[in-house]
Design a protein around this motif. Structure first.
Motif, PDB file in Angstrom:
ATOM      1  N   ASP A 161      24.502 -70.192 -27.291  1.00  0.00           N
ATOM      2  CA  ASP A 161      23.908 -69.463 -26.102  1.00  0.00           C
ATOM      3  C   ASP A 161      25.177 -69.162 -25.382  1.00  0.00           C
ATOM      4  OD1 ASP A 161      21.439 -69.821 -26.713  1.00  0.00           O
ATOM      5  OD2 ASP A 161      20.971 -71.706 -25.384  1.00  0.00           O
ATOM      6  N   ALA A 162      26.111 -69.905 -25.041  1.00  0.00           N
ATOM      7  CA  ALA A 162      27.474 -69.536 -24.389  1.00  0.00           C
ATOM      8  C   ALA A 162      28.342 -68.398 -24.948  1.00  0.00           C
ATOM      9  CB  ALA A 162      28.263 -70.784 -24.302  1.00  0.00           C
ATOM     10  N   VAL A 163      28.276 -68.292 -26.514  1.00  0.00           N
ATOM     11  CA  VAL A 163      28.857 -67.553 -27.179  1.00  0.00           C
ATOM     12  C   VAL A 163      28.223 -66.126 -26.931  1.00  0.00           C
ATOM     13  CG1 VAL A 163      29.496 -66.773 -29.437  1.00  0.00           C
ATOM     14  CG2 VAL A 163      29.917 -69.227 -28.859  1.00  0.00           C
ATOM     15  N   ALA A 164      27.094 -66.154 -26.953  1.00  0.00           N
ATOM     16  CA  ALA A 164      26.108 -64.965 -26.725  1.00  0.00           C
ATOM     17  C   ALA A 164      26.411 -64.400 -25.301  1.00  0.00           C
ATOM     18  CB  ALA A 164      24.752 -65.097 -26.923  1.00  0.00           C
ATOM     19  N   GLU A 165      26.451 -65.366 -24.377  1.00  0.00           N
ATOM     20  CA  GLU A 165      26.632 -64.765 -23.071  1.00  0.00           C
ATOM     21  C   GLU A 165      28.199 -64.329 -23.033  1.00  0.00           C
ATOM     22  OE1 GLU A 165      25.458 -68.151 -20.495  1.00  0.00           O
ATOM     23  OE2 GLU A 165      26.542 -67.344 -18.771  1.00  0.00           O
ATOM     24  N   ALA A 166      29.193 -64.902 -23.471  1.00  0.00           N
ATOM     25  CA  ALA A 166      30.532 -64.464 -23.365  1.00  0.00           C
ATOM     26  C   ALA A 166      30.682 -63.169 -23.989  1.00  0.00           C
ATOM     27  CB  ALA A 166      31.246 -65.703 -24.127  1.00  0.00           C
ATOM     28  N   ALA A 167      29.932 -62.841 -25.195  1.00  0.00           N
ATOM     29  CA  ALA A 167      30.154 -61.759 -25.810  1.00  0.00           C
ATOM     30  C   ALA A 167      29.697 -60.418 -24.996  1.00  0.00           C
ATOM     31  CB  ALA A 167      29.233 -61.753 -27.310  1.00  0.00           C
ATOM     32  N   ALA A 168      28.454 -61.098 -24.349  1.00  0.00           N
ATOM     33  CA  ALA A 168      27.922 -59.864 -23.328  1.00  0.00           C
ATOM     34  C   ALA A 168      28.885 -59.361 -22.307  1.00  0.00           C
ATOM     35  CB  ALA A 168      26.657 -60.313 -22.796  1.00  0.00           C
ATOM     36  N   VAL A 169      29.551 -60.542 -21.891  1.00  0.00           N
ATOM     37  CA  VAL A 169      30.602 -60.439 -20.639  1.00  0.00           C
ATOM     38  C   VAL A 169      31.767 -59.416 -21.266  1.00  0.00           C
ATOM     39  CG1 VAL A 169      32.383 -61.608 -19.434  1.00  0.00           C
ATOM     40  CG2 VAL A 169      30.052 -62.459 -19.579  1.00  0.00           C
ATOM     41  N   LEU A 170      32.021 -59.500 -22.554  1.00  0.00           N
ATOM     42  CA  LEU A 170      33.161 -58.853 -23.003  1.00  0.00           C
ATOM     43  C   LEU A 170      32.776 -57.682 -23.169  1.00  0.00           C
ATOM     44  CD1 LEU A 170      34.568 -61.254 -25.780  1.00  0.00           C
ATOM     45  CD2 LEU A 170      35.862 -60.385 -24.083  1.00  0.00           C
ATOM     46  N   ARG A 171      31.509 -57.238 -23.704  1.00  0.00           N
ATOM     47  CA  ARG A 171      31.025 -55.623 -23.949  1.00  0.00           C
ATOM     48  C   ARG A 171      30.771 -55.087 -22.567  1.00  0.00           C
ATOM     49  NH1 ARG A 171      27.450 -58.006 -27.885  1.00  0.00           N
ATOM     50  NH2 ARG A 171      25.959 -58.087 -26.223  1.00  0.00           N
ATOM     51  N   ALA A 172      30.590 -55.841 -21.534  1.00  0.00           N
ATOM     52  CA  ALA A 172      30.590 -55.094 -20.214  1.00  0.00           C
ATOM     53  C   ALA A 172      31.916 -55.166 -19.572  1.00  0.00           C
ATOM     54  CB  ALA A 172      29.417 -55.972 -19.152  1.00  0.00           C
ATOM     55  N   SER A 173      33.204 -55.201 -20.382  1.00  0.00           N
ATOM     56  CA  SER A 173      34.266 -55.119 -19.974  1.00  0.00           C
ATOM     57  C   SER A 173      34.899 -56.348 -18.844  1.00  0.00           C
ATOM     58  CB  SER A 173      34.785 -53.819 -19.181  1.00  0.00           C
ATOM     59  OG  SER A 173      34.683 -52.759 -20.190  1.00  0.00           O
ATOM     60  N   GLY A 174      34.267 -57.318 -19.038  1.00  0.00           N
ATOM     61  CA  GLY A 174      34.778 -58.630 -18.448  1.00  0.00           C
ATOM     62  C   GLY A 174      35.914 -59.612 -19.279  1.00  0.00           C
ATOM     63  N   LEU A 175      36.355 -60.477 -18.603  1.00  0.00           N
ATOM     64  CA  LEU A 175      37.344 -61.246 -19.427  1.00  0.00           C
ATOM     65  C   LEU A 175      36.772 -62.599 -19.789  1.00  0.00           C
ATOM     66  CD1 LEU A 175      40.529 -60.652 -17.229  1.00  0.00           C
ATOM     67  CD2 LEU A 175      39.517 -59.130 -18.847  1.00  0.00           C
ATOM     68  N   VAL A 176      37.068 -63.010 -20.934  1.00  0.00           N
ATOM     69  CA  VAL A 176      36.506 -64.208 -21.451  1.00  0.00           C
ATOM     70  C   VAL A 176      37.696 -64.978 -22.223  1.00  0.00           C
ATOM     71  CG1 VAL A 176      35.181 -65.293 -23.306  1.00  0.00           C
ATOM     72  CG2 VAL A 176      34.315 -63.348 -21.990  1.00  0.00           C
ATOM     73  N   ALA A 177      37.956 -66.251 -21.816  1.00  0.00           N
ATOM     74  CA  ALA A 177      39.032 -67.043 -22.250  1.00  0.00           C
ATOM     75  C   ALA A 177      38.247 -67.940 -23.326  1.00  0.00           C
ATOM     76  CB  ALA A 177      39.609 -67.953 -21.440  1.00  0.00           C
ATOM     77  N   PHE A 178      38.820 -67.915 -24.669  1.00  0.00           N
ATOM     78  CA  PHE A 178      38.269 -68.505 -25.884  1.00  0.00           C
ATOM     79  C   PHE A 178      39.421 -69.498 -26.538  1.00  0.00           C
ATOM     80  CE2 PHE A 178      39.395 -65.740 -28.663  1.00  0.00           C
ATOM     81  CZ  PHE A 178      39.806 -64.531 -28.416  1.00  0.00           C
ATOM     82  N   PRO A 179      38.782 -70.387 -27.388  1.00  0.00           N
ATOM     83  CA  PRO A 179      39.660 -71.106 -28.389  1.00  0.00           C
ATOM     84  C   PRO A 179      39.915 -70.449 -29.510  1.00  0.00           C
ATOM     85  CG  PRO A 179      37.446 -72.042 -28.576  1.00  0.00           C
ATOM     86  CD  PRO A 179      37.458 -71.039 -27.422  1.00  0.00           C
ATOM     87  N   THR A 180      40.978 -70.459 -29.845  1.00  0.00           N
ATOM     88  CA  THR A 180      41.494 -70.161 -31.517  1.00  0.00           C
ATOM     89  C   THR A 180      42.223 -71.298 -31.960  1.00  0.00           C
ATOM     90  OG1 THR A 180      43.716 -69.377 -31.427  1.00  0.00           O
ATOM     91  CG2 THR A 180      41.920 -67.878 -30.377  1.00  0.00           C
ATOM     92  N   GLU A 181      42.466 -71.438 -33.118  1.00  0.00           N
ATOM     93  CA  GLU A 181      43.065 -72.363 -33.914  1.00  0.00           C
ATOM     94  C   GLU A 181      44.544 -72.449 -33.636  1.00  0.00           C
ATOM     95  OE1 GLU A 181      43.041 -69.615 -34.930  1.00  0.00           O
ATOM     96  OE2 GLU A 181      43.978 -69.392 -36.866  1.00  0.00           O
ATOM     97  N   THR A 182      45.229 -71.530 -32.855  1.00  0.00           N
ATOM     98  CA  THR A 182      46.523 -71.687 -32.402  1.00  0.00           C
ATOM     99  C   THR A 182      46.706 -72.086 -30.963  1.00  0.00           C
ATOM    100  OG1 THR A 182      46.565 -69.247 -31.766  1.00  0.00           O
ATOM    101  CG2 THR A 182      47.211 -69.795 -33.865  1.00  0.00           C
ATOM    102  N   VAL A 183      46.166 -71.273 -30.019  1.00  0.00           N
ATOM    103  CA  VAL A 183      46.072 -71.542 -28.561  1.00  0.00           C
ATOM    104  C   VAL A 183      44.918 -70.932 -27.994  1.00  0.00           C
ATOM    105  CG1 VAL A 183      48.532 -71.800 -28.297  1.00  0.00           C
ATOM    106  CG2 VAL A 183      47.590 -69.674 -27.585  1.00  0.00           C
TER     107      VAL A 183
END
Ligand code: AMP
Ligand code: MG
Length: 330
Positions: free
Chosen positions: A10-32
């Motif tokens: 659910d959180a990933v879907a919400e964050a994706a919508a924020v990105l599509r609406a030109s918002g900023l999302v901090a997210f984990p990757t395997e590096t940093v």
């Protein structure tokens, strides 16, 4: 204030919508942790630069869900890319290719090239798939601070400046991706990372023109307190020597800290040091230590990337050894 969300579907879907609406999302990757914005949304990418305090000529890595995503971003992509993508994507390898016209200049730092990566983290991949757009994402720290390896590090730097922080736990590698320029058809390493020269069939870092990777010009990864690199096996001795001068000293080394020295972390090898290094720099700073002694690891394999970041933190890529303790600890 950022919304901190545990990275469930659910959180990933919400964050994706924020990105599509030109918002900023901090997210984990395997590096940093990355600070993401839709790569084709110039205003959103400009906000990434503003909230980080990042110099405008330091371009961002564009993250895509699969190798097909590179085709929309790159032009004249050489054949070697197919092989590297098949071997290392998803993973900690960033490929610099010629940019297709149409990407905002702010995303590429004004260059005619673009850096692209498919990250090897399930949350990052789910977010990229759900967003359905390429995502420009530098590390989610204020410029000049160590890269974040936990959601708490992101909040410490950017809590009031981003829309969503997805918490996926501590990152597995802890050191930024290997950046490789493939435009000539032969890979040239611009920044060492977990994909090593040997992995790429190269003898060493070689003569890569580090100035070609704009980010390497800046003093990254700098904590507010002094960082001293001890030779392999000598961490405890160096730390004890500094503590005897009346300094508040922390130690990051495989061995036990001597009396009067704070054990900040006890990594047993280069991979473990990579995972804990940035967190240790932050802990040393917030713990009010005057100096952090970090025991070196062998400069080969992943150790090359870890020592690169450690030297930058210590300032020993630029300043002389003796000048290091002249630096004020704010
Ligand atoms: P960061 O995301 O903060 O780890 O920084 C991204 C790194 O990728 C920086 O060191 C940039 O200089 C490098 N980079 C991004 N785009 C390019 C490019 N087009 N050419 C060369 N290096 C790049
Ligand atoms: Mg960075």
């Amino acid at each position: 204030m950022a919304r901190l969300l545990t990275a469930d579907p659910d959180a990933v879907a919400e964050a994706a919508a924020v990105l599509r609406a030109s918002g900023l999302v901090a997210f984990p990757t395997e590096t940093v942790y990355g600070l993401g914005a839709a790569a084709r949304a110039a205003a959103a990418v400009a906000r990434v630069f503003a909230v980080k305090g990042r110099p405008a000529d330091n371009p961002l890595i564009v993250h895509v869900a699969d190798a097909a995503g590179l085709a929309d971003l790159g032009a004249d992509v050489p054949p070697v890319v197919r092989d590297l993508a098949a071997r290392f994507w998803p993973g900690p390898l960033t490929l610099v290719v010629r940019a297709r016209p149409g990407l905002p200049r702010v995303t590429t730092g004004g260059l005619d090239s673009v850096a692209v990566r498919v990250p090897g983290h399930p949350v990052a991949l789910a977010l990229l798939r759900a967003a359905g757009v390429p995502v420009a994402a530098p590390s989610a720290n204020r410029s000049g601070r160590p890269s974040p390896t936990t959601a708490a590090h992101v909040l410490a730097d950017l809590a009031d400046r981003v829309d969503v922080v997805l918490d996926g736990g501590p990152t597995a590698i802890g050191v930024e991706s290997t950046v490789v320029d493939v435009r000539s058809g032969a890979p040239v390493i611009l920044r060492p990372g977990a994909v090593t020269p040997a992995d790429l069939g190269l003898a060493g870092l070689g003569g890569g023109d580090l100035a070609a990777s704009p980010g390497t010009r800046y003093r990254h990864y700098a904590p507010a307190c002094a960082v001293e690199i001890a030779p392999v096996g000598a961490g405890a001795r160096v730390a004890a020597g500094l503590a005897a001068q009346g300094r508040a000293v922390g130690l990051v080394a495989p061995g036990r800290a001597p009396e009067g020295v704070v054990q900040v972390a006890r990594p047993g090898d280069a991979a473990a040091l990579g995972r804990v290094l940035y967190g240790a720099l932050r802990a040393a700073e917030s713990g009010g230590l005057d100096a952090l002694v970090v025991e070196a690891v062998d400069d080969r394999g992943l150790g090359t990337a870890v020592m690169d970041r450690l030297r930058r933190a210590a300032g020993s890529d630029k300043r002389t050894k003796n000048a290091r303790f002249d630096v004020e600890c704010p």
